[in-house]
Design a protein around this motif. Structure first.
Motif, PDB file in Angstrom:
ATOM      1  N   TRP A  92       0.834  -1.203   0.000  1.00 11.93           N
ATOM      2  CA  TRP A  92       0.000   0.000   0.000  1.00 11.93           C
ATOM      3  C   TRP A  92       0.870   1.254   0.000  1.00 11.93           C
ATOM      4  CZ3 TRP A  92      -5.281   0.936  -0.100  1.00 11.93           C
ATOM      5  CH2 TRP A  92      -5.682   2.222   0.249  1.00 11.93           C
ATOM      6  N   SER A  93       1.886   1.273   0.845  1.00 10.78           N
ATOM      7  CA  SER A  93       2.764   2.441   0.927  1.00 10.78           C
ATOM      8  C   SER A  93       3.535   2.657  -0.373  1.00 10.78           C
ATOM      9  CB  SER A  93       3.748   2.279   2.097  1.00 10.78           C
ATOM     10  OG  SER A  93       3.068   2.126   3.319  1.00 10.78           O
ATOM     11  N   MET A  94       4.066   1.573  -0.947  1.00  8.97           N
ATOM     12  CA  MET A  94       4.897   1.687  -2.150  1.00  8.97           C
ATOM     13  C   MET A  94       4.091   2.113  -3.366  1.00  8.97           C
ATOM     14  SD  MET A  94       8.176   0.827  -1.588  1.00  8.97           S
ATOM     15  CE  MET A  94       8.780   0.126  -3.117  1.00  8.97           C
ATOM     16  N   THR A  95       2.815   1.772  -3.401  1.00  6.32           N
ATOM     17  CA  THR A  95       2.024   2.025  -4.609  1.00  6.32           C
ATOM     18  C   THR A  95       1.095   3.232  -4.503  1.00  6.32           C
ATOM     19  OG1 THR A  95       0.347   0.446  -3.827  1.00  6.32           O
ATOM     20  CG2 THR A  95       2.071  -0.394  -5.291  1.00  6.32           C
ATOM     21  N   HIS A  96       0.881   3.749  -3.300  1.00  5.59           N
ATOM     22  CA  HIS A  96      -0.065   4.843  -3.146  1.00  5.59           C
ATOM     23  C   HIS A  96       0.564   6.142  -2.650  1.00  5.59           C
ATOM     24  CE1 HIS A  96      -2.867   1.460  -3.400  1.00  5.59           C
ATOM     25  NE2 HIS A  96      -3.844   2.323  -3.601  1.00  5.59           N
ATOM     26  N   PHE A  97       1.819   6.087  -2.243  1.00  7.88           N
ATOM     27  CA  PHE A  97       2.438   7.288  -1.687  1.00  7.88           C
ATOM     28  C   PHE A  97       3.845   7.461  -2.241  1.00  7.88           C
ATOM     29  CE2 PHE A  97      -0.341   5.495   1.637  1.00  7.88           C
ATOM     30  CZ  PHE A  97      -1.257   6.520   1.752  1.00  7.88           C
ATOM     31  N   ASP A  98       4.278   8.714  -2.303  1.00  9.61           N
ATOM     32  CA  ASP A  98       5.669   9.055  -2.586  1.00  9.61           C
ATOM     33  C   ASP A  98       6.273   9.614  -1.310  1.00  9.61           C
ATOM     34  OD1 ASP A  98       5.798   8.340  -5.318  1.00  9.61           O
ATOM     35  OD2 ASP A  98       4.719  10.175  -5.852  1.00  9.61           O
ATOM     36  N   PHE A  99       7.396   9.070  -0.881  1.00  8.36           N
ATOM     37  CA  PHE A  99       8.004   9.503   0.369  1.00  8.36           C
ATOM     38  C   PHE A  99       9.516   9.282   0.284  1.00  8.36           C
ATOM     39  CE2 PHE A  99       6.499   5.140   0.626  1.00  8.36           C
ATOM     40  CZ  PHE A  99       7.608   4.450   1.067  1.00  8.36           C
ATOM     41  N   THR A 160      11.125 -15.080   4.889  1.00  2.00           N
ATOM     42  CA  THR A 160       9.881 -15.094   4.112  1.00  2.00           C
ATOM     43  C   THR A 160       9.297 -13.701   3.908  1.00  2.00           C
ATOM     44  OG1 THR A 160       8.577 -15.472   6.133  1.00  2.00           O
ATOM     45  CG2 THR A 160       9.297 -17.409   4.910  1.00  2.00           C
ATOM     46  N   LEU A 161       9.993 -12.681   4.351  1.00  2.00           N
ATOM     47  CA  LEU A 161       9.465 -11.321   4.318  1.00  2.00           C
ATOM     48  C   LEU A 161       9.047 -10.829   2.934  1.00  2.00           C
ATOM     49  CD1 LEU A 161      10.129  -8.464   6.503  1.00  2.00           C
ATOM     50  CD2 LEU A 161      11.032  -8.021   4.237  1.00  2.00           C
ATOM     51  N   PRO A 162       9.766 -11.133   1.842  1.00  3.70           N
ATOM     52  CA  PRO A 162       9.398 -10.529   0.543  1.00  3.70           C
ATOM     53  C   PRO A 162       8.192 -11.140  -0.150  1.00  3.70           C
ATOM     54  CG  PRO A 162      11.724 -11.228   0.609  1.00  3.70           C
ATOM     55  CD  PRO A 162      11.019 -11.886   1.740  1.00  3.70           C
ATOM     56  N   PHE A 163       7.758 -12.345   0.227  1.00  9.86           N
ATOM     57  CA  PHE A 163       6.847 -13.095  -0.626  1.00  9.86           C
ATOM     58  C   PHE A 163       5.487 -12.411  -0.811  1.00  9.86           C
ATOM     59  CE2 PHE A 163       9.910 -16.328   0.533  1.00  9.86           C
ATOM     60  CZ  PHE A 163      10.100 -16.986  -0.671  1.00  9.86           C
ATOM     61  N   VAL A 164       4.864 -11.966   0.261  1.00  3.58           N
ATOM     62  CA  VAL A 164       3.554 -11.333   0.138  1.00  3.58           C
ATOM     63  C   VAL A 164       3.685  -9.968  -0.525  1.00  3.58           C
ATOM     64  CG1 VAL A 164       1.572 -10.430   1.399  1.00  3.58           C
ATOM     65  CG2 VAL A 164       2.630 -12.575   2.116  1.00  3.58           C
ATOM     66  N   ALA A 165       4.645  -9.178  -0.084  1.00  4.00           N
ATOM     67  CA  ALA A 165       4.816  -7.827  -0.635  1.00  4.00           C
ATOM     68  C   ALA A 165       5.106  -7.865  -2.131  1.00  4.00           C
ATOM     69  CB  ALA A 165       5.936  -7.099   0.105  1.00  4.00           C
ATOM     70  N   ARG A 166       5.965  -8.776  -2.562  1.00  2.00           N
ATOM     71  CA  ARG A 166       6.346  -8.834  -3.973  1.00  2.00           C
ATOM     72  C   ARG A 166       5.252  -9.421  -4.855  1.00  2.00           C
ATOM     73  NH1 ARG A 166       8.918  -4.837  -5.400  1.00  2.00           N
ATOM     74  NH2 ARG A 166      10.825  -4.470  -4.227  1.00  2.00           N
ATOM     75  N   GLU A 167       4.269 -10.070  -4.288  1.00  2.00           N
ATOM     76  CA  GLU A 167       3.106 -10.475  -5.067  1.00  2.00           C
ATOM     77  C   GLU A 167       2.117  -9.329  -5.223  1.00  2.00           C
ATOM     78  OE1 GLU A 167       2.413 -13.256  -6.743  1.00  2.00           O
ATOM     79  OE2 GLU A 167       4.443 -13.906  -6.254  1.00  2.00           O
ATOM     80  N   LEU A 168       2.039  -8.450  -4.225  1.00  2.00           N
ATOM     81  CA  LEU A 168       1.040  -7.388  -4.233  1.00  2.00           C
ATOM     82  C   LEU A 168       1.499  -6.122  -4.943  1.00  2.00           C
ATOM     83  CD1 LEU A 168      -0.350  -7.629  -0.585  1.00  2.00           C
ATOM     84  CD2 LEU A 168      -1.381  -8.500  -2.684  1.00  2.00           C
ATOM     85  N   ILE A 169       2.766  -5.748  -4.803  1.00  2.54           N
ATOM     86  CA  ILE A 169       3.238  -4.462  -5.332  1.00  2.54           C
ATOM     87  C   ILE A 169       3.024  -4.333  -6.846  1.00  2.54           C
ATOM     88  CG2 ILE A 169       5.297  -3.045  -5.719  1.00  2.54           C
ATOM     89  CD1 ILE A 169       6.244  -3.873  -2.934  1.00  2.54           C
ATOM     90  N   PRO A 170       3.451  -5.309  -7.678  1.00  5.30           N
ATOM     91  CA  PRO A 170       3.213  -5.146  -9.119  1.00  5.30           C
ATOM     92  C   PRO A 170       1.733  -5.082  -9.478  1.00  5.30           C
ATOM     93  CG  PRO A 170       4.844  -6.846  -8.711  1.00  5.30           C
ATOM     94  CD  PRO A 170       4.215  -6.525  -7.395  1.00  5.30           C
ATOM     95  N   LEU A 171       0.898  -5.864  -8.788  1.00  2.00           N
ATOM     96  CA  LEU A 171      -0.532  -5.866  -9.084  1.00  2.00           C
ATOM     97  C   LEU A 171      -1.160  -4.525  -8.729  1.00  2.00           C
ATOM     98  CD1 LEU A 171      -3.081  -7.322  -9.963  1.00  2.00           C
ATOM     99  CD2 LEU A 171      -3.300  -8.217  -7.641  1.00  2.00           C
ATOM    100  N   MET A 172      -0.848  -3.979  -7.571  1.00  2.00           N
ATOM    101  CA  MET A 172      -1.384  -2.680  -7.178  1.00  2.00           C
ATOM    102  C   MET A 172      -0.911  -1.571  -8.116  1.00  2.00           C
ATOM    103  SD  MET A 172      -1.317  -2.625  -3.003  1.00  2.00           S
ATOM    104  CE  MET A 172      -2.470  -3.600  -2.034  1.00  2.00           C
ATOM    105  N   GLN A 192     -12.699   1.943   5.095  1.00  2.00           N
ATOM    106  CA  GLN A 192     -13.717   1.506   4.137  1.00  2.00           C
ATOM    107  C   GLN A 192     -13.111   1.310   2.751  1.00  2.00           C
ATOM    108  OE1 GLN A 192     -16.502   4.748   4.743  1.00  2.00           O
ATOM    109  NE2 GLN A 192     -17.903   3.445   5.917  1.00  2.00           N
ATOM    110  N   ILE A 193     -12.246   2.228   2.357  1.00  2.00           N
ATOM    111  CA  ILE A 193     -11.585   2.094   1.057  1.00  2.00           C
ATOM    112  C   ILE A 193     -10.742   0.822   1.012  1.00  2.00           C
ATOM    113  CG2 ILE A 193      -9.835   3.108  -0.459  1.00  2.00           C
ATOM    114  CD1 ILE A 193     -10.808   5.855   0.463  1.00  2.00           C
ATOM    115  N   PHE A 194     -10.013   0.574   2.106  1.00  2.00           N
ATOM    116  CA  PHE A 194      -9.128  -0.595   2.124  1.00  2.00           C
ATOM    117  C   PHE A 194      -9.919  -1.901   2.057  1.00  2.00           C
ATOM    118  CE2 PHE A 194      -6.892  -3.892   4.549  1.00  2.00           C
ATOM    119  CZ  PHE A 194      -5.745  -4.007   3.781  1.00  2.00           C
ATOM    120  N   PHE A 195     -10.954  -2.045   2.911  1.00  2.00           N
ATOM    121  CA  PHE A 195     -11.664  -3.319   3.009  1.00  2.00           C
ATOM    122  C   PHE A 195     -12.675  -3.537   1.886  1.00  2.00           C
ATOM    123  CE2 PHE A 195     -10.270  -3.042   7.501  1.00  2.00           C
ATOM    124  CZ  PHE A 195      -9.718  -4.298   7.615  1.00  2.00           C
ATOM    125  N   ARG A 196     -13.220  -2.461   1.312  1.00  2.00           N
ATOM    126  CA  ARG A 196     -14.269  -2.624   0.305  1.00  2.00           C
ATOM    127  C   ARG A 196     -13.799  -2.394  -1.122  1.00  2.00           C
ATOM    128  NH1 ARG A 196     -19.748   0.063   3.010  1.00  2.00           N
ATOM    129  NH2 ARG A 196     -19.656  -1.115   4.978  1.00  2.00           N
TER     130      ARG A 196
END
Length: 286
Positions: A92-99, A160-172, A192-196
């Motif tokens: 979420w942070s990598m794909t929705h924000f610049d920091f 195992t830290l990268p597995f979930v993040a690296r599946e989600l970042i390209p898709l997002m 609400q935005i996150f869950f729905r």
């Protein structure tokens, strides 16, 4: 490749030589998979049952093996949800924000891919061990990390830290944030935005990453080998139990290894089912 695409697009049947090469390549790939994956897996079960079903059942019912299975599942049950939460937050942070430091965060997510698991275990000992940076403080507060469950969990979380993040970042990144922005315009709050909106769009890629993370967590050897202390029945996970049994009782080691193989096959079977049912959404991830 362009010529092949052109042939397919206009419906021309490939020549006999082309089909022959295709068949040869398929059989070559299947032969490699059989000799490197299927045959060793069958050999594990053949050796596990070589002395009969009674011996196999007795071997997997040994208290140390049962404790190793329980510990393996416990470590995975803690590490996988932690990485699920981290993966969602990082993606979420990598794909929705610049920091500042965004590129550094991306590099740190990939760090466990390039660091040996044994080195990861040594890093944890240098930080949390008796003579480590936090060792005196932990000892003063009667807290034990290394050679205990917390150390096993930390080691497993790291590898195992990268597995979930690296599946989600390209898709997002591919999906963009237009739907989230529309929901925000309509008055939805962040949760609400996150869950729905966000979570339903990535749910199958998230499950895919969790399955990969779980398979890696249950099979981890190098990092937990360093931080476990090899205390049989206490800090031995199933891979470590197999390693110790291999030096003492060959058939019992393969019986324990068959349990680990079954857990892995079950996880990969669920993974293949997710790919089959939701291949389109998962394909966007790559």
């Amino acid at each position: 490749m362009a010529a092949v695409a052109a042939v397919v697009s206009i419906g021309i049947r490939p020549s006999w030589s082309t089909r022959l090469v295709r068949i040869a390549l398929v059989f070559a790939a299947l032969a490699v998979l059989f000799w490197l994956l299927v045959l060793p897996l069958l050999a594990i079960f053949a050796e596990a049952f070589r002395q009969g079903v009674a011996f196999y059942l007795d071997a997997i019912r040994q208290p140390d093996t049962v404790a190793a299975v329980r510990l393996t599942l416990t470590v995975a049950a803690i590490a996988v949800p932690l990485n699920l939460i981290f993966g969602l937050a990082a993606a979420w942070s990598m794909t929705h924000f610049d920091f500042p430091g965004k590129a550094l965060l991306g590099a740190l997510i990939d760090l466990p891919f390039s660091v040996s698991p044994v080195v990861a275990g040594m890093m944890l000992i240098l930080v949390f061990g008796k003579d480590g940076w936090l060792g005196s403080w932990l000892e003063a507060h009667d807290l034990q990390v290394i050679f205990a469950l917390p150390g096993l969990v930390l080691a497993t979380v790291f590898v195992t830290l990268p597995f979930v993040a690296r599946e989600l970042i390209p898709l997002m990144q591919a999906q963009g944030s237009e739907q989230e922005e529309a929901a925000l315009t309509l008055g939805a709050n962040g949760w609400q935005i996150f869950f729905r909106v966000t979570l339903p769009r990535v749910r199958w890629a998230l499950l895919y990453g969790v399955l990969l993370c779980n398979a890696r967590a249950m099979g981890e050897f190098g990092a937990v080998y360093v931080v476990s202390g090899h205390l049989r029945g206490i800090t031995n996970t199933l891979p470590l139990q197999v390693d110790q049994l291999y030096q003492e009782n060959f058939s019992a080691a393969f019986a324990a290894a068959s349990l680990l193989a079954l857990l892995t096959v079950l996880t990969l079977g669920i993974k293949r089912f997710v790919e089959w049912r939701h291949g389109g959404e998962l394909g966007a991830n790559h």
